[in-house]
Design a protein around this motif. Sequence first.
Motif, PDB file in Angstrom:
ATOM      1  N   ASN A 281       1.125  -1.247   0.022  1.00  0.00           N
ATOM      2  CA  ASN A 281      -0.160   0.007   0.088  1.00  0.00           C
ATOM      3  C   ASN A 281       0.804   1.079  -0.044  1.00  0.00           C
ATOM      4  O   ASN A 281       1.498   1.495   0.937  1.00  0.00           O
ATOM      5  N   LEU A 282       0.975   2.104  -1.128  1.00  0.00           N
ATOM      6  CA  LEU A 282       1.898   2.974  -1.279  1.00  0.00           C
ATOM      7  C   LEU A 282       0.975   4.310  -1.047  1.00  0.00           C
ATOM      8  O   LEU A 282       1.621   5.424  -1.327  1.00  0.00           O
ATOM      9  N   ASN A 283      -0.191   4.264  -0.651  1.00  0.00           N
ATOM     10  CA  ASN A 283      -0.961   5.480  -0.515  1.00  0.00           C
ATOM     11  C   ASN A 283      -0.784   5.897   0.944  1.00  0.00           C
ATOM     12  O   ASN A 283      -1.656   6.881   1.193  1.00  0.00           O
ATOM     13  N   ARG A 284      -0.063   5.641   1.708  1.00  0.00           N
ATOM     14  CA  ARG A 284       0.376   6.240   2.906  1.00  0.00           C
ATOM     15  C   ARG A 284       1.448   6.027   3.270  1.00  0.00           C
ATOM     16  O   ARG A 284       2.301   5.360   2.616  1.00  0.00           O
ATOM     17  N   VAL A 285       2.125   7.149   4.038  1.00  0.00           N
ATOM     18  CA  VAL A 285       3.366   6.913   4.598  1.00  0.00           C
ATOM     19  C   VAL A 285       3.649   5.697   5.287  1.00  0.00           C
ATOM     20  O   VAL A 285       2.887   4.987   5.932  1.00  0.00           O
ATOM     21  N   ALA A 286       4.969   5.140   4.630  1.00  0.00           N
ATOM     22  CA  ALA A 286       5.300   3.732   5.274  1.00  0.00           C
ATOM     23  C   ALA A 286       6.600   4.020   6.098  1.00  0.00           C
ATOM     24  O   ALA A 286       7.649   4.652   5.818  1.00  0.00           O
ATOM     25  N   GLN A 287       6.463   3.725   7.318  1.00  0.00           N
ATOM     26  CA  GLN A 287       7.579   3.739   8.183  1.00  0.00           C
ATOM     27  C   GLN A 287       8.054   2.584   9.038  1.00  0.00           C
ATOM     28  O   GLN A 287       7.274   1.834   9.225  1.00  0.00           O
ATOM     29  N   ALA A 288       9.336   2.570   9.202  1.00  0.00           N
ATOM     30  CA  ALA A 288       9.967   1.449  10.037  1.00  0.00           C
ATOM     31  C   ALA A 288       9.528   1.168  11.217  1.00  0.00           C
ATOM     32  O   ALA A 288       9.351   2.699  11.916  1.00  0.00           O
ATOM     33  N   ASP A 289       9.184   0.320  11.955  1.00  0.00           N
ATOM     34  CA  ASP A 289       8.710   0.320  13.259  1.00  0.00           C
ATOM     35  C   ASP A 289       9.607  -0.600  14.000  1.00  0.00           C
ATOM     36  O   ASP A 289       8.853  -1.880  14.238  1.00  0.00           O
ATOM     37  N   LEU A 290      10.807  -0.534  14.166  1.00  0.00           N
ATOM     38  CA  LEU A 290      11.694  -1.690  14.692  1.00  0.00           C
ATOM     39  C   LEU A 290      11.535  -1.751  16.287  1.00  0.00           C
ATOM     40  O   LEU A 290      11.542  -0.920  16.991  1.00  0.00           O
TER      41      LEU A 290
END
Lengths: 412, 884
Positions: free
Chosen positions: B157-166
Amino acid sequence: MENKFKLFLAMTLATIMAISFVACDDDDEVKLANLNVQVDIADSFTGLSAANLYVYITNTSDNGVDSALTDATGLAAFVDLAPGTYNVSAEMELTAEEAGAASGYYEEMTLVGTAINEELLGGFDHEASIELDGKPASSLVIKELYFNGSMVDFIFYKSQFIELFNNSDDVVYADGLYVAMLAPQTNGSGTSDVPTTLDLTETVYAQKIMRVPGTGSDYPIQAGETFLIALNAVDYSNGGASTNVDLSGADMETFATAWMESLGRTGAIDDVDNIDVPNMECVYLNQTYGWYQMDPGSPSVVIFRNESFTINEITDPAADIPAEIYEIYAEINVEDILDGVDIMVNAETGNFKRLPSNIDAGFSYIDGYFTNKSVRRKEERTVSGRKILKDTNNSTNDLEVIDTPTPGGFGN
Amino acid sequence: MKSYKYLLLLFFTTIFSITANAQKYQFSGKVFDAEKNPLYYAVVNLKGTHIYDLTDENGQYILEDIVPGKYTLYVTILGYQNIEKEIEINGDVVNYNFYLEESSLALDEVVVTAKVTQSKEGSTTYKIGSDAIQQIQPISVSDILQLIPGNQVGSTNLNRVAQADLRNAGGDYSSLNAFGTAVILDGNQLSTDGVMQSGEGAGHSTANKGIDLREISASNIESVEVVSGVPSAKYGNVTSGAIIINRKAGYTPYHFSFNSTPNSYQFGVNKGFKSEKGGFLNIDGDYTYNNATGVSRKRYYQRINMGLMWTKEISKNLEWNHNMSLRYGLNFDGQRKDPDEEVVQAKFENRSHNIIFGTNGSLKVLGRTTYSINGNYTHRYSYKDVIDGGPTIVMESLEEGTHFAGYSPVVFNRVTEFYGEPVNINGRLETQQTFKTLGFRHSTTSGFEFSYNKNYGKGRVLADSTNVASNTGGQREMNFYNAPASEIYSFYFQDDISLDKEKANYLFKVGLRYDYMLKRYHLLSPRISLSARYFEKLRFRLAYGISYKTPSMLQMYPGPTYFDVKNLDKSYSEDEARRIAVVTTYIYQPTHENIDPSKGTTLEGGFDIDHDGFNLRVTGFYKEINNGISSVSNLLTFDKQVWDTLTIAGTNALTAIPTDSIVRVSTTFPVYENSVQSQTQGIELSVQFPKIKATSTTINLSGSYLKTHESNDALTIKGSPNLGGASELRYGVYERPSYDTYVTRSNLTIAQHIPQIKLMVTLMTEINWINKKELTNDPSPYPFAYYSIDGTYNVIPEGERANEEYNDLYRSSEYFTTAPQPIYFNFHVQIRKETKQGHNFSFYASNFLWYNPTYEGKASLDGRKAIHYLNSKVTFGIGFNFKL
């Protein structure tokens, strides 16, 4: 057996003859009067017969009462009455169905006609006429609720209005009339909505209450006229879209901001105060931020009168689990209610009704939001140019969904 | 003052490390391909040291200055299978040759999972190689992170900001966790510190958040290394690990890739040219289009990535390799018009052009010296056009004070534009030495680093006369370029000390980093790790580190908040001469210059077992983020002077005059505070079972258990939750709840490899064991104080809090709990087939069994329960990869 009956007849006859003899003694000095009473029924009731009605006459000096049945033409004949002054009256009891069929007011009703101080002179035949007429319990009804809003020009719910109608043949004053939007908010549209456990026989519950100002005769509503209460008295067709309503000529508008701020709360940014239109008085609004907007899906509205109305609050008893926010409602006595309409979100959500069946046995709904549709009371009939709207206390039958709202009239 | 002592210490250590000397050896040989052709520009490296060389035209490499000991030799070149070999060097070695095979599914060794590695970048690192990347058909880097243990496999899903959540289970402050994760692209540490755009359309802003990973194309990536443990002292401005991305550099044929899923497609091309005079030029291009699904399906996202990278050996004598790159990226979020829609009420567009120039290199001076300088420039334009309904009071003035204002028409547009131009310049100068003293081998790194962030954008611009008077606090014009730059200067030193015994190897890493942040914070971050390996089979690991993350520029310099009080009630009329509005504007400029950097602390320990192809990695960790920045409510109270209207004599027109009456109005509004603390404990597990040779099947199990405790020290200020319909509002002051969130997930990957027909099938079973949120600090439902509407603060004595007079302020915590998820599975399959010519075809199906379990949510007030769906629908994707 036969002999006994003959004896009884003979004795009765003898007694009557003796009394007649005594009466004949006065005959020479006092002449008696006759009275024919013609009973008619008022024009606003049709299809009713004045035959077989009791007409009562009451002597104003000794309160003696006599009665007679009307014949097929509505004529009741009284003979040999002592001269004097009489009041004449007749009544006709109508069931709700009979009343509705005759008048459009589906309420149990008593038609009453009187003729006061008829003087009867001895030795003359007199004529009197009475007209039977009646009024429904509520002469003010909710004529139209425009709650669904409009997408055109992105007006949404800002052009909402509540319109009242004087369904009687006499002037009614709106002064002091309360208008309330009912609780609870759950209406079956949410997956977790369940019908309220509130008992709705004696009291109903309001989220928002406002009141028409005035001292008793400031806001007359003539017979057959409307009384328009706008959320904002603004001409919303000004944006170019003629389908949007012009509410600039409203009789009243709501404005909650000043009242809300006096209570430390916040008014809605869209709440406009038109200087040229009087404001409804704010009475109750259980929100931190808000105004007298109706729910665009399922508002239920009542009008009621109670000169000594005091706000009695309860918390939603359905909320037995403590919630972060529980609703607080104001109670309204069902017997104070003049008229009420239940609006649900769709045809399947009838068990979310907020009104008892003696106020509204049914409900109405509009599919969808912001469709610009409106809910309006049907016309029952027209009497001498005056519309009478259907009021059987059942919104399912009395109201219709119309494609465009018709503030101030009926769109024709 | 204190910091200078450390600087001196650092300096002397560096000098010491240069002068120290022991006997050193040479190690040389050649690198060939399988057909015995020499390979040019292959990297030959002793892992964990700075010692490496690039092969020349004849495939020749020479490693020098090697102190004796055990090493892992690592040979790599683009397009070929890497070689990793344990080796002991106790004298000069010549003609140590390697034969590399071209990467292919025909080879026996193909790794399609993330591999836990010993890396000089940090304590627990996962390396994701190109085979693993190819197997999952990623479109952006965020897809690649699915391979990290404990991460969920989702559809693109590229329609929202994708962030790492390590290493985070908590949901409430996950963007705070992501904000502290460094993303390093070819040596360039990307930054969102200077992003000041918030409140733009559709919530695509990365202000106060981590790097938007969807912006980084996956089509040209050679490897990704994820440091989830303690990063080495080299990495700063970080509280939550690092993601190190290396793009392809070197000779490659033309690669064309095409990937498609039901709602997106991507084209990519890359090629590495070998230049006549030596060196390489790599070019790459990528275009991606993604359509949102569900209710927001009108939205779409477009991405263009283009890059040039030039690599050259400048001096053979100095072993000076130099690298220059120029990248351009376009990211576009927008929405199409629905054909059924006559008018679109809200339009938005977010368009950013991003240019990165980077140069870096290394040469053999003072041991080995590496340098890098990178410039990142983004021009981000956001546009928001909302059709609004009037009439409502609008004003032109942006000044504080009382103004006459006008009414908007019945319908009008409110246009907000944002011009952001965040610039980040970062540079690094570093030297590395290797020497031996007292039997200990030292590999030291000392460096200096700076990072400069500034936003040159015009900021938020509103179209004139559409400033809607708002009494709840709103934002208007705000310029970004007035906010001072955020600068960080850092020194770091790290010594990797190794000791090799007969049966045991020890590696002790000690690092210290000094950061000078925001021109006022002197921050020291020690990083220590110890690993002991016995019999080359068993390893114990221990690591501890502290790190700091600077606040974002938006957190320090948020724009002014405007409050408008409407002084006049009766003010609207259809007759324009009678229409008059009076508004008093108050401007509140929060001063957040005292916001501190947030602090990350990680302690971890673990053990590894390696035996006959069986690998077990177990890591337990404790991670703390303190002084996390969140937005909390404050109360403001204003005077509203009531005005009245007067009719102008002889006309119908009106004017307004003030009266003596004054009303106090109050409102809450958000400010930033260092109030969030989060503690995460967890266990990460990775098991690689011995390959079943007969069938060429590999089984890999990975998983993680995470427990995050999140708390916010700020108080909650809330207007009477149970407000009667005619009573006065007051603001209760309450404690905040805090939560423990538990997430336990594991993935079982079965990879069936058939080298003969170049086919790889992976079957992944995702098991979601636990996902629940528990209230640990159940705050009192009663407020301990309240503000009345005139702004006075009243403490409620403890014994009186439950009194009836405070009923309106009662606030139960039942509201905060959620229902735990049951255990559920999700099954994915990926197939990759390579042709004779080396082309690849791949296919995946997420949730291919179309298994959609549900569970019931918490009972609502009336006892009803919402149904939640746990798996997304079945999703397919296909990919092609051509080599020419």
